[in-house]
Design a protein around this motif. Structure first.
Motif, PDB file in Angstrom:
ATOM      1  N   LEU A 167      -1.641   5.842   8.657  1.00 25.25           N
ATOM      2  CA  LEU A 167      -2.116   5.780   7.274  1.00 25.25           C
ATOM      3  C   LEU A 167      -3.470   6.476   7.234  1.00 25.25           C
TER       4      LEU A 167
ATOM      5  N   SER B 192       8.409  -2.149  -1.645  1.00 22.39           N
ATOM      6  CA  SER B 192       7.086  -2.637  -2.015  1.00 22.39           C
ATOM      7  C   SER B 192       6.956  -4.148  -1.876  1.00 22.39           C
TER       8      SER B 192
ATOM      9  N   PHE C 111      -4.517   8.069  -0.199  1.00 17.93           N
ATOM     10  CA  PHE C 111      -3.930   7.659   1.074  1.00 17.93           C
ATOM     11  C   PHE C 111      -2.679   8.480   1.349  1.00 17.93           C
ATOM     12  N   THR C 112      -2.412   8.715   2.639  1.00 18.81           N
ATOM     13  CA  THR C 112      -1.218   9.439   3.052  1.00 18.81           C
ATOM     14  C   THR C 112      -0.551   8.703   4.199  1.00 18.81           C
ATOM     15  N   ILE C 113       0.726   8.356   4.023  1.00 16.93           N
ATOM     16  CA  ILE C 113       1.487   7.693   5.073  1.00 16.93           C
ATOM     17  C   ILE C 113       2.321   8.741   5.796  1.00 16.93           C
TER      18      ILE C 113
ATOM     19  N   VAL D 214      -3.624   3.610  -4.674  1.00 17.47           N
ATOM     20  CA  VAL D 214      -3.997   4.479  -3.551  1.00 17.47           C
ATOM     21  C   VAL D 214      -3.427   5.886  -3.657  1.00 17.47           C
ATOM     22  N   LYS D 215      -2.648   6.137  -4.687  1.00 17.08           N
ATOM     23  CA  LYS D 215      -2.048   7.469  -4.854  1.00 17.08           C
ATOM     24  C   LYS D 215      -3.135   8.537  -4.928  1.00 17.08           C
TER      25      LYS D 215
ATOM     26  N   VAL E 128       0.838  -1.199   0.000  1.00 17.53           N
ATOM     27  CA  VAL E 128       0.000   0.000   0.000  1.00 17.53           C
ATOM     28  C   VAL E 128       0.876   1.254   0.000  1.00 17.53           C
ATOM     29  N   ALA E 129       1.764   1.361   0.984  1.00 20.35           N
ATOM     30  CA  ALA E 129       2.597   2.566   1.102  1.00 20.35           C
ATOM     31  C   ALA E 129       3.776   2.260   2.015  1.00 20.35           C
TER      32      ALA E 129
ATOM     33  N   PHE F  73       8.807   8.616   0.971  1.00 21.87           N
ATOM     34  CA  PHE F  73       7.652   7.734   0.896  1.00 21.87           C
ATOM     35  C   PHE F  73       7.339   7.360  -0.540  1.00 21.87           C
ATOM     36  N   HIS F  74       6.611   6.266  -0.701  1.00 15.95           N
ATOM     37  CA  HIS F  74       6.034   5.933  -1.991  1.00 15.95           C
ATOM     38  C   HIS F  74       4.782   5.108  -1.787  1.00 15.95           C
ATOM     39  N   TYR F  75       3.938   5.085  -2.803  1.00 17.90           N
ATOM     40  CA  TYR F  75       2.611   4.496  -2.723  1.00 17.90           C
ATOM     41  C   TYR F  75       2.349   3.540  -3.881  1.00 17.90           C
TER      42      TYR F  75
END
Length: 124
Positions: free
Chosen positions: A81, A106, A68-70, A64-65, A48-49, A58-60
């Motif tokens: 999250l 990932s 969502f925010t990690i 979910v880009k 997910v992230a 960070f990367h997603y």
């Protein structure tokens, strides 16, 4: 003993929001990466992230880009999250994980510590 404990899951309608939390204990974070994965019934664990503990890079996953925010709070040893604009296809058990940042962020095989997961259910 390393412990990762997730919370914040629940049932939400499509378009709604949830904020997941992962509290980590028993681990000293230096050059680590933290990640969120999800697993739906009968499916493989999916990325997910992820975010590096130092630097906050960070990367997603593409799915979910923009939704969502990690993030992490180093002082509290806590990973978050924020999930907005939720869709029924986001329904899954969400797990947080910790591992060395030298691994592929990932891939679940790059993480050596896992939480038990928290259920997220999005109704249509």
């Amino acid at each position: 003993q390393v412990q990762l404990v997730e919370s914040g899951g629940g049932l939400v309608q499509a378009g709604g929001s949830l904020r997941l939390t992962c509290v980590v204990s028993g681990r000293t974070f230096g050059n680590d990466r933290m990640g969120w994965f999800r697993q739906a019934p009968g499916q493989e664990r999916a990325f997910v992230a992820a975010i590096t503990w130092i630097g906050g890079n960070f990367h997603y996953a593409d799915s979910v880009k923009g939704r969502f925010t990690i993030s992490r709070d180093n002082a509290k040893n806590t990973l978050y999250l924020q999930m907005d604009s939720l869709k029924p296809e986001d329904t899954a058990v969400y797990l947080c994980a910790a591992g060395p940042r030298t691994g592929q962020g990932s891939s679940p095989f790059s993480y050596d510590s896992w939480g038990q997961g928290t259920q997220v259910t999005v109704s249509s």
